[in-house]
Design a protein around this motif. Structure first.
Motif, short mmCIF file in Angstrom:
data_model
loop_
_atom_site.label_atom_id
_atom_site.label_comp_id
_atom_site.label_asym_id
_atom_site.label_seq_id
_atom_site.Cartn_x
_atom_site.Cartn_y
_atom_site.Cartn_z
N GLY A 115 -3.54 -45.25 -56.84
CA GLY A 115 -3.50 -44.21 -55.82
C GLY A 115 -2.38 -43.20 -55.90
O GLY A 115 -2.32 -42.29 -55.07
N ASN A 116 -1.47 -43.30 -56.87
CA ASN A 116 -0.44 -42.28 -57.00
C ASN A 116 -1.12 -40.95 -57.29
O ASN A 116 -2.00 -40.86 -58.14
CB ASN A 116 0.55 -42.65 -58.12
CG ASN A 116 1.64 -41.63 -58.30
OD1 ASN A 116 1.40 -40.46 -58.56
ND2 ASN A 116 2.88 -42.08 -58.17
N ALA A 117 -0.70 -39.89 -56.60
CA ALA A 117 -1.32 -38.57 -56.75
C ALA A 117 -0.80 -37.80 -57.96
O ALA A 117 -1.22 -36.67 -58.19
CB ALA A 117 -1.09 -37.76 -55.48
N HIS A 134 10.73 -35.12 -72.88
CA HIS A 134 9.56 -35.16 -73.77
C HIS A 134 8.32 -35.70 -73.03
O HIS A 134 7.20 -35.27 -73.31
CB HIS A 134 9.87 -36.02 -75.00
CG HIS A 134 8.75 -36.12 -75.97
ND1 HIS A 134 8.38 -35.08 -76.79
CD2 HIS A 134 7.89 -37.13 -76.23
CE1 HIS A 134 7.34 -35.46 -77.52
NE2 HIS A 134 7.03 -36.69 -77.21
N LEU A 135 8.53 -36.61 -72.08
CA LEU A 135 7.42 -37.17 -71.30
C LEU A 135 6.99 -36.24 -70.16
O LEU A 135 6.03 -36.54 -69.47
CB LEU A 135 7.81 -38.54 -70.74
CG LEU A 135 8.09 -39.64 -71.77
CD1 LEU A 135 8.57 -40.90 -71.09
CD2 LEU A 135 6.85 -39.92 -72.63
N GLY A 136 7.73 -35.14 -69.95
CA GLY A 136 7.34 -34.17 -68.94
C GLY A 136 8.19 -34.15 -67.70
O GLY A 136 7.94 -33.34 -66.79
N PHE A 137 9.19 -35.00 -67.61
CA PHE A 137 10.08 -35.01 -66.45
C PHE A 137 11.04 -33.83 -66.52
O PHE A 137 11.42 -33.38 -67.60
CB PHE A 137 10.90 -36.31 -66.41
CG PHE A 137 10.11 -37.53 -65.99
CD1 PHE A 137 10.15 -37.97 -64.68
CD2 PHE A 137 9.35 -38.24 -66.91
CE1 PHE A 137 9.44 -39.10 -64.29
CE2 PHE A 137 8.64 -39.37 -66.53
CZ PHE A 137 8.69 -39.80 -65.21
N ARG A 155 12.04 -35.64 -62.00
CA ARG A 155 10.73 -35.74 -61.37
C ARG A 155 9.66 -35.29 -62.37
O ARG A 155 9.90 -34.42 -63.19
CB ARG A 155 10.67 -34.85 -60.13
CG ARG A 155 9.29 -34.71 -59.52
CD ARG A 155 9.27 -33.84 -58.28
NE ARG A 155 9.85 -34.47 -57.12
CZ ARG A 155 9.33 -35.50 -56.44
NH1 ARG A 155 8.21 -36.05 -56.86
NH2 ARG A 155 9.91 -36.00 -55.39
N LEU A 156 8.48 -35.88 -62.22
CA LEU A 156 7.30 -35.46 -62.98
C LEU A 156 6.18 -35.23 -61.99
O LEU A 156 5.90 -36.09 -61.15
CB LEU A 156 6.88 -36.54 -63.98
CG LEU A 156 5.55 -36.34 -64.68
CD1 LEU A 156 5.60 -35.14 -65.62
CD2 LEU A 156 5.13 -37.58 -65.44
N GLU A 157 5.57 -34.05 -62.07
CA GLU A 157 4.40 -33.75 -61.25
C GLU A 157 3.26 -33.43 -62.21
O GLU A 157 3.33 -32.46 -62.96
CB GLU A 157 4.68 -32.58 -60.32
CG GLU A 157 5.74 -32.91 -59.29
CD GLU A 157 6.04 -31.77 -58.33
OE1 GLU A 157 5.19 -30.88 -58.17
OE2 GLU A 157 7.14 -31.80 -57.74
N LEU A 158 2.23 -34.26 -62.17
CA LEU A 158 1.08 -34.07 -63.07
C LEU A 158 0.15 -33.01 -62.53
O LEU A 158 0.04 -32.81 -61.35
CB LEU A 158 0.34 -35.39 -63.25
CG LEU A 158 1.14 -36.54 -63.84
CD1 LEU A 158 0.30 -37.79 -63.90
CD2 LEU A 158 1.66 -36.17 -65.23
#
Length: 158
Positions: A115-117, A134-137, A155-158
């Motif tokens: 359920g993580n958005a 590199h992972l997007g953070f 923070r990482l926001e997809l």
């Protein structure tokens, strides 16, 4: 659930894995603490003891997964509260081999399925900052120091 990649196997951690997880993370202590000998970081280092890790493993708020190279623990990832990347550690012999990326991908997929958005946080060591970028953070604040460790809130926001 076991998943394999390039000779590595990823599986959920169990309470009996606490000592091995602790040993792996503590082997990386010079990368984590401000002082190479760990002085000033005693509170942080106690949080990495087998007893504390075992308690976390039994707490529903934490989800740990382990990567094995044969029978040897190569890395660990843990997400707390389905949104905070609490731990991502890879043993020195496996640095640069994609183990951290695969562990993160597995942990991220599990959090999204629960359920993580698509929003994650991490407190990156200065050593690991490049990997997290590199992972997007991205950094959300300046380098901070507390309890003998230096970290960057990210923070990482997809």
């Amino acid at each position: 659930m076991f998943r394999e990649f390039e000779g590595f196997e990823i599986r959920p951690a169990e309470a009996d894995d606490a000592a091995a997880i602790s040993a792996l993370i503590l082997s990386l202590q010079p990368y984590l603490t401000i002082e190479p000998d760990g002085s000033g970081a005693e509170e942080f280092l106690v949080s990495l003891s087998p007893d504390i890790i075992r308690r976390n493993l039994q707490d529903e708020a934490y989800r740990y997964q382990l990567a094995f190279d044969g029978d040897v623990l190569a890395g660990v990832v843990a997400v707390r509260d389905n949104a905070h990347l609490f731990s991502l550690y890879v043993g020195s012999p496996w640095h640069g081999q994609g183990v951290g990326k695969r562990l993160w991908e597995s942990a991220r997929a599990g959090a999204l399925a629960r359920g993580n958005a698509g929003n994650f946080t991490v407190n990156s060591s200065t050593f690991a900052e490049g990997m997290y970028r590199h992972l997007g953070f991205t950094a959300t604040g300046p380098v901070a120091e507390m309890h003998g460790i230096r970290f960057i809130p990210m923070r990482l926001e997809l």
